[in-house]
Write a protein that holds these residues in place. Structure first.
Motif, short mmCIF file in Angstrom:
data_model
loop_
_atom_site.label_atom_id
_atom_site.label_comp_id
_atom_site.label_asym_id
_atom_site.label_seq_id
_atom_site.Cartn_x
_atom_site.Cartn_y
_atom_site.Cartn_z
N GLN A 24 1.94 -5.95 -9.59
CA GLN A 24 3.07 -6.09 -8.69
C GLN A 24 4.28 -6.57 -9.48
OE1 GLN A 24 3.08 -5.33 -5.22
NE2 GLN A 24 1.28 -4.28 -6.01
N SER A 51 2.42 -7.65 -0.30
CA SER A 51 3.08 -6.36 -0.40
C SER A 51 3.14 -5.69 0.96
CB SER A 51 2.30 -5.46 -1.37
OG SER A 51 2.83 -4.16 -1.39
N THR A 53 2.67 -2.55 1.29
CA THR A 53 2.00 -1.27 1.07
C THR A 53 1.32 -0.79 2.34
OG1 THR A 53 0.37 -0.10 -0.28
CG2 THR A 53 -0.16 -2.38 0.27
N GLN A 56 -4.78 1.10 2.69
CA GLN A 56 -5.85 0.31 3.28
C GLN A 56 -6.92 0.05 2.23
OE1 GLN A 56 -5.78 -0.76 6.64
NE2 GLN A 56 -3.68 -0.03 6.38
N TYR A 57 -7.32 -1.19 2.09
CA TYR A 57 -8.30 -1.58 1.09
C TYR A 57 -8.94 -2.87 1.58
CZ TYR A 57 -9.94 -2.76 -3.68
OH TYR A 57 -10.70 -3.08 -4.76
N TYR A 60 -7.08 -6.08 0.89
CA TYR A 60 -5.70 -6.19 1.33
C TYR A 60 -5.75 -6.73 2.76
CZ TYR A 60 -4.24 -3.16 -2.57
OH TYR A 60 -4.00 -2.62 -3.81
N SER A 71 0.75 -7.46 3.45
CA SER A 71 -0.65 -7.79 3.24
C SER A 71 -0.81 -8.61 1.97
CB SER A 71 -1.49 -6.51 3.11
OG SER A 71 -1.51 -5.80 4.33
N LEU A 73 -2.69 -9.24 -1.29
CA LEU A 73 -3.49 -8.40 -2.19
C LEU A 73 -4.45 -9.29 -2.98
CD1 LEU A 73 -0.70 -6.00 -3.51
CD2 LEU A 73 -1.95 -5.94 -1.35
N GLN A 76 -5.40 -8.86 -6.84
CA GLN A 76 -4.38 -8.95 -7.89
C GLN A 76 -3.93 -10.39 -8.11
OE1 GLN A 76 -1.34 -5.99 -7.98
NE2 GLN A 76 -2.54 -4.56 -6.78
#
Length: 114
Positions: A24, A51, A53, A56-57, A60, A71, A73, A76
């Motif tokens: 990021q 982020s 973003t 979808q993960y 996150y 969300s 992250l 990271q």
């Protein structure tokens, strides 16, 4: 935030450039996840970027009940010497949401051995 030190659950804005690859970049919000003992003894803290973003993960996690959007992250994480950079306090998340984040981030450190 206590005595100009970000505390666990605080959202701050900070610029961590330069970054490389998929990291990021830019002046962006980060949430402090480490216990205050880390910063008490080392003047650093562990943060996760936030982020907007649309991806979808499982790691996150959308922010809940905050004026900040996006969300967290959790894949990271970064260790930041916040004294070496300019940053600004944004807000502090609720304890229930903090506990949820801490329960989920442990996946990053779990062993895949037996």
């Amino acid at each position: 935030m206590v005595n100009n030190v970000p505390m666990q659950g605080d959202i701050i804005k900070i610029n961590l450039d330069p970054k490389q690859g998929h990291e990021q970049k830019g002046y962006r919000p980060y949430i402090c996840l480490s216990h205050h003992l880390v910063s008490d003894y080392a003047n650093i803290a562990v943060f996760a970027p936030i982020s907007n973003t649309s991806r979808q993960y499982p790691l996150y996690v959308p922010l809940e009940e905050t004026k900040s959007t996006g969300s967290v992250l959790l894949d990271q994480l970064v260790t930041i010497d916040y004294n070496a950079r300019q940053w600004s306090y944004v807000e502090t998340i609720g304890n229930d949401f903090l506990v949820e984040l801490l329960k989920k981030v442990i996946v990053v450190f779990q062993s895949n051995q037996g």
